[in-house]
Design an enzyme around this catalytic site. Structure first.
Site, PDB file in Angstrom:
ATOM      1  N   ASN A 186      50.210  48.982  44.043  1.00 53.70           N
ATOM      2  CA  ASN A 186      49.486  48.863  42.780  1.00 53.70           C
ATOM      3  C   ASN A 186      48.352  49.871  42.840  1.00 53.70           C
ATOM      4  OD1 ASN A 186      48.026  48.186  40.528  1.00 53.70           O
ATOM      5  ND2 ASN A 186      47.173  46.309  41.412  1.00 53.70           N
TER       6      ASN A 186
ATOM      7  N   LYS B   7      46.283  50.625  40.662  1.00 58.56           N
ATOM      8  CA  LYS B   7      45.152  50.294  39.790  1.00 58.56           C
ATOM      9  C   LYS B   7      44.797  51.535  38.958  1.00 58.56           C
ATOM     10  CE  LYS B   7      43.479  47.189  43.319  1.00 58.56           C
ATOM     11  NZ  LYS B   7      42.706  45.975  43.414  1.00 58.56           N
TER      12      LYS B   7
ATOM     13  N   HIS C 225      47.541  40.152  36.740  1.00 55.02           N
ATOM     14  CA  HIS C 225      46.710  40.515  37.897  1.00 55.02           C
ATOM     15  C   HIS C 225      45.324  39.898  37.698  1.00 55.02           C
ATOM     16  CE1 HIS C 225      44.448  42.868  40.790  1.00 55.02           C
ATOM     17  NE2 HIS C 225      45.602  43.197  41.349  1.00 55.02           N
TER      18      HIS C 225
ATOM     19  N   GLU D 100      42.490  40.993  38.139  1.00 56.69           N
ATOM     20  CA  GLU D 100      41.505  41.867  37.480  1.00 56.69           C
ATOM     21  C   GLU D 100      41.660  41.793  35.966  1.00 56.69           C
ATOM     22  OE1 GLU D 100      42.443  45.382  39.745  1.00 56.69           O
ATOM     23  OE2 GLU D 100      41.547  44.454  41.513  1.00 56.69           O
TER      24      GLU D 100
ATOM     25  N   GLU E 185      47.989  36.344  45.208  1.00 56.15           N
ATOM     26  CA  GLU E 185      46.874  37.232  45.516  1.00 56.15           C
ATOM     27  C   GLU E 185      45.560  36.450  45.419  1.00 56.15           C
ATOM     28  OE1 GLU E 185      48.050  41.628  44.921  1.00 56.15           O
ATOM     29  OE2 GLU E 185      47.097  40.898  43.111  1.00 56.15           O
TER      30      GLU E 185
ATOM     31  N   GLY F   6      40.822  43.777  47.536  1.00 54.08           N
ATOM     32  CA  GLY F   6      39.875  44.888  47.607  1.00 54.08           C
ATOM     33  C   GLY F   6      38.632  44.581  48.430  1.00 54.08           C
TER      34      GLY F   6
ATOM     35  N   SER G  49      44.196  42.882  50.496  1.00 54.43           N
ATOM     36  CA  SER G  49      43.788  43.600  51.709  1.00 54.43           C
ATOM     37  C   SER G  49      44.891  43.687  52.758  1.00 54.43           C
ATOM     38  CB  SER G  49      42.511  42.975  52.295  1.00 54.43           C
ATOM     39  OG  SER G  49      41.447  43.077  51.369  1.00 54.43           O
TER      40      SER G  49
HETATM   41  C1  PEP Z   1      45.953  44.500  44.390  1.00 59.91           C
HETATM   42  O1  PEP Z   1      45.403  45.348  43.704  1.00 59.91           O
HETATM   43  O2  PEP Z   1      46.856  43.819  43.887  1.00 59.91           O
HETATM   44  C2  PEP Z   1      45.512  44.322  45.774  1.00 59.91           C
HETATM   45  C3  PEP Z   1      46.104  43.412  46.498  1.00 59.91           C
HETATM   46  O3  PEP Z   1      44.520  45.142  46.218  1.00 59.91           O
HETATM   47  P1  PEP Z   1      44.087  45.401  47.766  1.00 59.91           P
HETATM   48  O4  PEP Z   1      45.357  45.604  48.546  1.00 59.91           O
HETATM   49  O5  PEP Z   1      43.249  46.642  47.695  1.00 59.91           O
HETATM   50  O6  PEP Z   1      43.336  44.199  48.214  1.00 59.91           O
END
Ligand code: PEP
Length: 250
Positions: free
Chosen positions: A3, A5, A90, A92, A162, A168, A206
């Site tokens: 992803n 982003k 997501h 976000e 998630e 992040g 992460s």
């Molecule tokens: C994501 O954007 O779905 C995500 C899991 O980000 P990260 O791996 O940076 O934590």
């Protein structure tokens, strides 16, 4: 599944997509690799990934099929550029765009209608985890989606767990924490119908080369949704290799 982003530019994407396509070509056939790119780059992904082992997708789709919805991107538009996946819900988008569980469910339907595989994201905040409501929160997020789908449609989705506090932040859920939630989600999917039990369950939050293998070894973790590390070709490919190591072992 990467992803990206809201990262990337035409020039940088070229090297990243080419490197991922090359590296993915060396992985065992059972490992599936994809990237969800910002919508303006779907055409670039199509031109550079077509014919490779890497599939591509969008990071969101509109809840509408077409019409006067300025700035929106319809699922069918992503499909026109060869996308086969779309992330929906997501955290976000839930947080910064106030997307409700109901809206995420409608977006899931739109993605399926356009022939895309929706990657439905669910996850709890740190506050919710500490209050002991993780199952209640992710269960409600998933149930809202499942309620709108037939068992046949539900069998065509992917679910990504998630935890919001792990995205992040550099702080991944432990493999035990992630597995416990995945097992819970698996039971919810199974209750929807026998064919739904095998829906792929991705962990996101992460994931890095040094924790991927341990996470992917868990019984109900079928892969990862990778944010930051998907922007670095070597890190992303190392995570894909971790998936290959666990796929071969299991
Ligand atoms: C994501 O954007 O779905 C995500 C899991 O980000 P990260 O791996 O940076 O934590």
């Amino acid at each position: 599944m990467g992803n990206w982003k809201m990262h990337g530019c035409l020039a940088d994407n070229t090297g990243l997509l080419q490197a991922v396509a090359k590296g993915a070509g060396e992985l065992p056939a059972e490992v599936r690799v994809g990237v969800c790119v910002p919508s303006p780059y779907l055409a670039q992904a199509q031109s550079l990934l077509d014919g490779s082992r890497v599939v591509w997708g969008a990071q969101d789709v509109s809840a509408f099929t077409h019409g006067a919805y300025t700035g929106e991107v319809a699922a069918q538009m992503a499909a026109d550029f060869g996308a086969t996946f779309a992330i929906v819900g997501h955290s976000e988008r839930r947080a910064y765009h106030r997307e409700s569980a109901e809206l995420v469910a409608v977006k899931t339907q739109r993605a399926l209608e356009a022939g895309l595989t929706p990657i439905v994201c669910v996850g709890e905040t740190l506050e919710e985890r500490e209050a002991g409501s993780t199952q209640e929160v992710v269960g409600a997020q998933l149930d809202e989606v499942l309620a709108r789908l037939s068992a046949e449609e539900a069998a065509r989705i992917v679910v990504a767990y998630e935890p919001v506090w792990a995205i992040g932040t550099g702080r991944s859920a432990s493999s035990q924490q992630a597995q416990a939630v995945h097992a819970f989600l698996r039971s919810r999917l199974t209750a929807k119908g026998a064919g739904v039990a095998d829906v792929p369950l991705l962990y996101g939050g992460s994931v890095k080369p040094d924790n991927a293998e341990e996470l992917f070894r868990q019984q109900d973790i079928d892969g990862g949704l990778i944010g930051g590390a998907s922007l670095k070709d070597q890190d992303f490919l190392a995570i894909c290799k971790a998936a290959a190591a666990t796929a071969v072992a299991s």
